[in-house]
Design an enzyme around this catalytic site. Structure first.
Site: not given
Ligand code: BV8
Length: 243
Positions: A97, A112, A120
């Site tokens: 955002d 991200h 493109c």
């Molecule tokens: C990479 C964009 C390497 C899209 C997002 C198998 C295959 C491929 C990759 C992997 C794999 N296994 C693992 C991986 C790595 C993977 C990964 O980490 N997977 C995880 C799930 C296991 N990562 C990747 O793929 C990354 N790339 O590793 O590339 C590479 C190396 C060489 C060459 C090529 C590649 C890319 C990751 C990015 C993915 N895109 N978003 C979209 O937004 O639509 S990720 C998505 O999750 C969002 O970006 C989001 O921001 C991010 C993290 O989530 P959070 O922000 O933490 O949100 P969440 O809901 O989880 O938590 C919210 C928190 O807020 C909670 O703790 C809650 O308690 C708290 N909260 C709630 N309310 C409040 C609050 N806090 C304060 N106040 C409040 N009111």
């Protein structure tokens, strides 16, 4: 520590935008409770069913356009910290955002990508994009249709500006993680990199994240309360807390 203040790196996640009315991902009412990552947030999903993926982002873009979404007190507190801090400051967000920039943040990296930009895949041009995107959308730069995609990093894709982020973490005296569950790498590993550089680390979140044990200090509660409090105490101290 330049001029005694010290350098700060802040990482934010979806939790900081929750009180502005945007969904998080892994809360019970989060985005991944409604759609599967594999269907809308991977290159394979886009290759398999591009219109499904476009609709997922069109819906989120529309929410931004029509939903009266405004930066909240936590976004504004980080912009204040950047303005008033005498040392180096970098804000890294996982969020796509535009609430940090609308709050006034300038030294900002969207690792991200950004929902309100389109790229493109054929000519790599990137531009602001607030309307719906689809297969029929022609690229304003090269004129070709069928290759426009959200300028967003999907799972399996390399996050943006990782060299700049790595350099800032290696030099930081304070690392603050806000509103992220610590599920997604490489962002979830930044706290380890900061500790390795000797930085003090703080977590500000609604509840302990997966990496909670890696933080020297923490403050749990809604971001609109804990972030302004943290910023006020840091500015009053004028330097990164020792120890
Ligand atoms: C990479 C964009 C390497 C899209 C997002 C198998 C295959 C491929 C990759 C992997 C794999 N296994 C693992 C991986 C790595 C993977 C990964 O980490 N997977 C995880 C799930 C296991 N990562 C990747 O793929 C990354 N790339 O590793 O590339 C590479 C190396 C060489 C060459 C090529 C590649 C890319 C990751 C990015 C993915 N895109 N978003 C979209 O937004 O639509 S990720 C998505 O999750 C969002 O970006 C989001 O921001 C991010 C993290 O989530 P959070 O922000 O933490 O949100 P969440 O809901 O989880 O938590 C919210 C928190 O807020 C909670 O703790 C809650 O308690 C708290 N909260 C709630 N309310 C409040 C609050 N806090 C304060 N106040 C409040 N009111």
């Amino acid at each position: 520590m330049a001029n005694g203040a010290g350098s700060i790196v802040v990482l934010t996640g979806a939790g900081i935008s929750k009180e502005s009315g945007l969904s998080t991902f892994r809360d019970p009412d989060g985005i991944w409770a409604r759609v599967r990552v594999e269907d809308v947030a991977t290159p394979e999903a886009f290759a398999r069913d591009p219109e499904r993926v476009h609709e997922f982002y069109n819906m989120r873009r529309r929410r931004h356009r029509e939903g009266g979404i405004q930066p909240n007190a936590a976004h504004l507190a980080l912009a204040r910290l950047e303005t008033e801090w005498r040392g180096a400051f970098l804000l890294v967000t996982q969020n796509i955002d535009n609430l940090h920039e609308r709050a006034g943040s300038r030294n900002l990296v969207h690792m991200h990508g950004e929902m309100l930009k389109a790229r493109c895949a054929r000519c790599d041009s990137v531009r602001e994009w607030h309307e719906d995107l689809g297969l029929a959308t022609a690229c304003p730069a090269c004129g070709r249709a069928g290759d426009m995609r959200p300028h967003v990093v999907w799972f399996g894709e390399m996050p943006l500006e990782m060299d700049r982020i790595g350099a800032a973490l290696a030099a930081c005296d304070l690392f603050v993680s806000i509103g992220t569950s610590g599920n997604v790498y490489p962002a979830a590993g930044f706290v380890r990199e900061a500790r390795g550089a000797g930085a003090r680390t703080a977590e500000l979140n609604l509840e302990p994240s997966l990496g909670a044990s890696l933080f020297h200090q923490a403050s749990y509660g809604p971001a609109t309360r804990v972030v302004p409090e943290f910023v006020a105490s840091l500015l009053a101290a004028g330097a990164v807390p020792a120890g």
